[in-house]
Design a protein around this motif. Structure first.
Motif, PDB file in Angstrom:
ATOM      1  N   LEU A  33       1.165  -1.289  -0.283  1.00  0.00           N
ATOM      2  CA  LEU A  33      -0.053  -0.046  -0.346  1.00  0.00           C
ATOM      3  C   LEU A  33       1.102   1.182   0.075  1.00  0.00           C
ATOM      4  CD1 LEU A  33      -2.768   0.689   0.742  1.00  0.00           C
ATOM      5  CD2 LEU A  33      -3.005   0.783   2.342  1.00  0.00           C
ATOM      6  N   ARG A 195      -6.102  -1.901   2.787  1.00  0.00           N
ATOM      7  CA  ARG A 195      -5.693  -2.919   3.375  1.00  0.00           C
ATOM      8  C   ARG A 195      -5.359  -4.126   3.129  1.00  0.00           C
ATOM      9  NH1 ARG A 195      -1.105  -0.773   5.867  1.00  0.00           N
ATOM     10  NH2 ARG A 195       0.546  -3.206   7.151  1.00  0.00           N
ATOM     11  N   HIS A 218      -1.564   3.911   7.896  1.00  0.00           N
ATOM     12  CA  HIS A 218      -1.817   2.833   6.957  1.00  0.00           C
ATOM     13  C   HIS A 218      -0.975   2.336   6.221  1.00  0.00           C
ATOM     14  CE1 HIS A 218      -6.286   1.722   9.233  1.00  0.00           C
ATOM     15  NE2 HIS A 218      -5.643   3.588   9.458  1.00  0.00           N
ATOM     16  N   ASP A 220       1.881   1.386   4.016  1.00  0.00           N
ATOM     17  CA  ASP A 220       3.437   0.664   4.111  1.00  0.00           C
ATOM     18  C   ASP A 220       4.749   1.605   3.509  1.00  0.00           C
ATOM     19  OD1 ASP A 220       2.430  -2.050   4.615  1.00  0.00           O
ATOM     20  OD2 ASP A 220       1.106  -1.371   2.843  1.00  0.00           O
TER      21      ASP A 220
END
Length: 261
Positions: A33, A195, A218, A220
């Protein structure tokens, strides 16, 4: 190291005397993500639209990598052709058919993805019904299946659009401001759902976002643009602590300390 799904190389774009993008490069892996952020005028919308095929760069390349598209150069291809190669898209302002039910919207997305629109030999309501119900279940919309899209709450419309984007079984999902217009609780629920789907489906997700609580809660990885140049590419922690990001993006205020709108 996992091979990337998307590789963006040295993108440049100029509008008259304005350098919108200046040699921007990054990649995104399956199950990742990735947030693309920056202040107004940073070039993130230009970059996003080049990846999607709505704009053509002056130079540089966008490549899809993976099964069936090993090193496929998609630079400048039309959005429809890019979608057929396994790239889904959601928009800042959700696009659904208001007079159709949530189930019918997803059915139509599935029918279109399979190229059945002009070859219907039985009522469309019977086509891909179970697959559509499955997608609504995955996006938390099963209970709303029979409701017209026009009657849905805004957060549910965004979930419906997500279900429709997944109808083409994309390997890469592009999300333009996926939580725009939502309350704080809705924002976190929405991005947490994305996610989860990213992990379960092995999707690569590239999203733009103005809400820093969403990005740093949230994502990455975060890519930061400023004045058309990439100034940071790394983990949430690394980007949050980057002095250049704090100075250029938030004027010295610690990243994550406020939302930029």
């Amino acid at each position: 190291m996992t091979a990337p799904v998307l590789k963006v190389s040295a993108l440049t774009k100029r509008y008259g005397g304005v350098q919108a993008l200046d040699g921007v490069s990054f990649a995104i892996a399956p199950g990742e993500l990735l947030a693309l952020i920056g202040p107004n005028g940073a070039g993130k919308s230009t970059c996003f639209n080049i990846v999607n095929g709505q704009l053509r760069p002056d130079s540089g390349h966008v490549r899809l990598i993976g099964s069936g598209t090993a090193g496929r150069d998609i630079t400048g291809l039309a959005p429809r052709r890019i979608a057929r190669l396994g790239v889904g898209r959601t928009f800042q302002v959700a696009t659904v058919f208001g007079s159709m039910t949530a189930l019918e919207n997803v059915q139509m997305a599935l029918i279109a993805a399979r190229g059945q629109v002009f070859g219907l030999w039985r009522p469309a309501r019977d086509l891909a019904r179970q697959e559509a119900l499955d997608l609504l279940e995955q996006t938390g919309m099963a209970a709303q299946a029979g409701r017209p899209a026009a009657s849905l709450a805004y957060g549910d419309v965004k979930r419906l659009e997500l279900a429709m984007a997944l109808a083409g079984e994309p390997r890469l999902l592009l999300m333009d401001e996926p939580t725009a217009g939502m309350s704080a609780g809705e924002r976190h629920d929405m991005i947490a759902l994305v996610r989860q789907l990213t992990r379960v489906r092995g999707l690569a997700v590239l999203f733009t976002e103005h809400s820093m609580d969403v990005v740093f809660g949230h994502a990455d990885r975060v890519v930061v643009l400023a004045r058309g140049r990439l100034i940071a590419d790394g983990s949430v922690e690394a980007v949050r602590d980057d002095p250049a990001v704090r100075e250029v993006y938030l004027g010295g205020i610690p990243v994550g300390g406020r939302n930029e709108r």
